[in-house]
Design a protein around this motif. Structure first.
Motif, PDB file in Angstrom:
ATOM      1  N   UNK A  34      35.936  61.717 -21.537  1.00 29.88           N
ATOM      2  CA  UNK A  34      34.418  61.428 -22.104  1.00 29.88           C
ATOM      3  C   UNK A  34      33.453  61.832 -21.115  1.00 29.88           C
ATOM      4  N   UNK A  35      33.886  61.707 -19.843  1.00 30.36           N
ATOM      5  CA  UNK A  35      33.065  61.819 -18.692  1.00 30.36           C
ATOM      6  C   UNK A  35      33.031  63.520 -18.414  1.00 30.36           C
ATOM      7  N   UNK A  36      33.922  63.979 -18.558  1.00 31.95           N
ATOM      8  CA  UNK A  36      33.917  65.360 -18.458  1.00 31.95           C
ATOM      9  C   UNK A  36      33.103  66.060 -19.662  1.00 31.95           C
ATOM     10  N   UNK A  37      33.360  65.414 -20.871  1.00 33.63           N
ATOM     11  CA  UNK A  37      32.707  66.036 -21.870  1.00 33.63           C
ATOM     12  C   UNK A  37      31.095  65.763 -21.872  1.00 33.63           C
ATOM     13  N   UNK A  38      30.890  64.793 -21.485  1.00 37.18           N
ATOM     14  CA  UNK A  38      29.457  64.533 -21.105  1.00 37.18           C
ATOM     15  C   UNK A  38      28.825  65.146 -19.971  1.00 37.18           C
ATOM     16  N   UNK A  39      29.208  65.382 -19.054  1.00 32.82           N
ATOM     17  CA  UNK A  39      29.068  66.344 -18.088  1.00 32.82           C
ATOM     18  C   UNK A  39      28.605  67.710 -18.680  1.00 32.82           C
ATOM     19  N   UNK A  40      29.501  68.233 -19.275  1.00 32.01           N
ATOM     20  CA  UNK A  40      29.343  69.533 -20.006  1.00 32.01           C
ATOM     21  C   UNK A  40      28.223  69.439 -20.824  1.00 32.01           C
ATOM     22  N   UNK A  41      28.048  68.410 -21.865  1.00 32.35           N
ATOM     23  CA  UNK A  41      26.964  68.394 -22.701  1.00 32.35           C
ATOM     24  C   UNK A  41      25.743  68.096 -22.005  1.00 32.35           C
ATOM     25  N   UNK A  42      25.647  67.315 -21.101  1.00 33.48           N
ATOM     26  CA  UNK A  42      24.118  67.135 -20.305  1.00 33.48           C
ATOM     27  C   UNK A  42      23.834  68.523 -19.586  1.00 33.48           C
ATOM     28  N   UNK A  43      24.530  69.361 -19.157  1.00 36.01           N
ATOM     29  CA  UNK A  43      24.218  70.588 -18.820  1.00 36.01           C
ATOM     30  C   UNK A  43      23.577  71.513 -19.822  1.00 36.01           C
ATOM     31  N   UNK A  44      23.849  71.388 -21.127  1.00 34.98           N
ATOM     32  CA  UNK A  44      23.254  72.162 -22.140  1.00 34.98           C
ATOM     33  C   UNK A  44      21.857  71.544 -22.843  1.00 34.98           C
ATOM     34  N   UNK A  45      21.703  70.309 -22.517  1.00 36.47           N
ATOM     35  CA  UNK A  45      20.704  69.445 -23.364  1.00 36.47           C
ATOM     36  C   UNK A  45      19.125  70.052 -23.031  1.00 36.47           C
ATOM     37  N   UNK A  46      19.006  70.336 -21.829  1.00 37.21           N
ATOM     38  CA  UNK A  46      17.835  70.892 -21.401  1.00 37.21           C
ATOM     39  C   UNK A  46      17.370  72.057 -22.199  1.00 37.21           C
ATOM     40  N   UNK A  47      18.324  72.638 -22.664  1.00 35.68           N
ATOM     41  CA  UNK A  47      17.860  73.926 -23.640  1.00 35.68           C
ATOM     42  C   UNK A  47      17.791  73.527 -24.827  1.00 35.68           C
ATOM     43  N   UNK A  48      16.612  74.293 -25.670  1.00 37.24           N
ATOM     44  CA  UNK A  48      16.597  74.012 -27.003  1.00 37.24           C
ATOM     45  C   UNK A  48      17.535  75.026 -27.814  1.00 37.24           C
ATOM     46  N   UNK A  49      18.593  74.373 -28.339  1.00 37.20           N
ATOM     47  CA  UNK A  49      19.414  75.272 -29.111  1.00 37.20           C
ATOM     48  C   UNK A  49      19.311  74.908 -30.361  1.00 37.20           C
ATOM     49  N   UNK A  50      19.581  76.066 -31.229  1.00 37.86           N
ATOM     50  CA  UNK A  50      19.778  76.108 -32.779  1.00 37.86           C
ATOM     51  C   UNK A  50      20.957  75.468 -33.302  1.00 37.86           C
ATOM     52  N   UNK A  51      21.004  75.188 -34.361  1.00 37.15           N
ATOM     53  CA  UNK A  51      22.139  74.275 -34.931  1.00 37.15           C
ATOM     54  C   UNK A  51      23.293  75.401 -34.953  1.00 37.15           C
ATOM     55  N   UNK A  52      23.101  76.911 -34.995  1.00 40.20           N
ATOM     56  CA  UNK A  52      24.259  77.751 -34.986  1.00 40.20           C
ATOM     57  C   UNK A  52      24.702  77.810 -33.448  1.00 40.20           C
ATOM     58  N   UNK A  53      23.649  77.505 -32.440  1.00 41.76           N
ATOM     59  CA  UNK A  53      24.176  77.673 -31.145  1.00 41.76           C
ATOM     60  C   UNK A  53      25.248  76.512 -30.768  1.00 41.76           C
ATOM     61  N   UNK A  54      24.513  75.379 -31.389  1.00 38.88           N
ATOM     62  CA  UNK A  54      25.254  73.860 -31.211  1.00 38.88           C
ATOM     63  C   UNK A  54      26.677  74.093 -31.883  1.00 38.88           C
ATOM     64  N   UNK A  55      26.833  74.602 -32.840  1.00 38.75           N
ATOM     65  CA  UNK A  55      28.084  74.882 -33.674  1.00 38.75           C
ATOM     66  C   UNK A  55      29.063  75.622 -32.833  1.00 38.75           C
ATOM     67  N   UNK A  56      28.498  76.882 -32.177  1.00 38.24           N
ATOM     68  CA  UNK A  56      29.299  77.735 -31.327  1.00 38.24           C
ATOM     69  C   UNK A  56      29.927  76.774 -30.114  1.00 38.24           C
ATOM     70  N   UNK A  57      28.888  76.170 -29.577  1.00 32.94           N
ATOM     71  CA  UNK A  57      29.266  75.441 -28.238  1.00 32.94           C
ATOM     72  C   UNK A  57      30.379  74.261 -28.580  1.00 32.94           C
ATOM     73  N   UNK A  58      30.198  73.744 -29.758  1.00 34.76           N
ATOM     74  CA  UNK A  58      31.032  72.425 -30.070  1.00 34.76           C
ATOM     75  C   UNK A  58      32.622  73.082 -30.373  1.00 34.76           C
ATOM     76  N   UNK A  59      32.418  74.045 -31.117  1.00 36.82           N
ATOM     77  CA  UNK A  59      33.778  74.727 -31.674  1.00 36.82           C
ATOM     78  C   UNK A  59      34.448  75.197 -30.238  1.00 36.82           C
ATOM     79  N   UNK A  60      33.897  76.044 -29.645  1.00 36.37           N
ATOM     80  CA  UNK A  60      34.622  76.831 -28.712  1.00 36.37           C
ATOM     81  C   UNK A  60      34.753  76.031 -27.343  1.00 36.37           C
ATOM     82  N   UNK A  61      34.066  74.919 -27.112  1.00 34.27           N
ATOM     83  CA  UNK A  61      34.140  74.347 -25.695  1.00 34.27           C
ATOM     84  C   UNK A  61      34.366  72.894 -26.025  1.00 34.27           C
ATOM     85  N   UNK A  62      33.601  72.135 -26.555  1.00 37.11           N
ATOM     86  CA  UNK A  62      33.768  70.465 -26.698  1.00 37.11           C
ATOM     87  C   UNK A  62      35.029  70.241 -27.278  1.00 37.11           C
TER      88      UNK A  62
END
Length: 124
Positions: A23-51
């Motif tokens: 969870x720490x590794x996953x949250x570290x990865x997510x915290x690097x993305x949250x400053x960006x304003x991502x669309x739902x499509x962008x979030x979907x791609x990040x979740x499916x491919x990385x998280x």
């Protein structure tokens, strides 16, 4: 205690504390993305491919406690529903419905615990 292939060498004690690094590794990865304003499509791609792929090796090797799987799913759901990083966001639908295939009205995310059991069954 060291790690080998991303897994702690000493597998003893509380399994929840031992595998909390996922969870720490996953949250570290997510915290690097949250400053960006991502669309739902962008979030979907990040979740499916990385998280969803991040804990795959550990899940295919060890039986993780249900609490760890729920924590991972909770972190992914929080990333999916939040539009402003410090706030939680409103969960407009049940996570089980979001994880359904597209043909059945979902988005197609994996259920972490079911995927984990499938990986372990593959080893048998």
């Amino acid at each position: 205690m060291g790690t080998y292939l991303g897994i702690p060498e000493d597998i003893s004690g509380s399994k929840c504390k031992l595998f909390a690094f996922l969870k720490d590794k996953l949250m570290h990865r997510v915290n690097g993305w949250t400053w960006r304003w991502l669309s739902k499509g962008g979030k979907e791609v990040l979740i499916k491919s990385i998280l969803l792929a991040l804990p795959t090796y550990v899940m295919s090797t060890f039986l993780l406690p249900l609490e760890i799987c729920e924590n991972l799913a909770s972190a992914i759901a929080q990333f999916w529903w939040s539009s402003n990083p410090p706030k939680r966001g409103i969960h407009w639908s049940k996570w089980e419905k979001v994880c359904l295939p597209r043909e059945e009205g979902g988005i197609g995310f994996r259920m972490i615990h079911e995927f984990h059991l499938a990986l372990l069954a593959k080893q048998l």
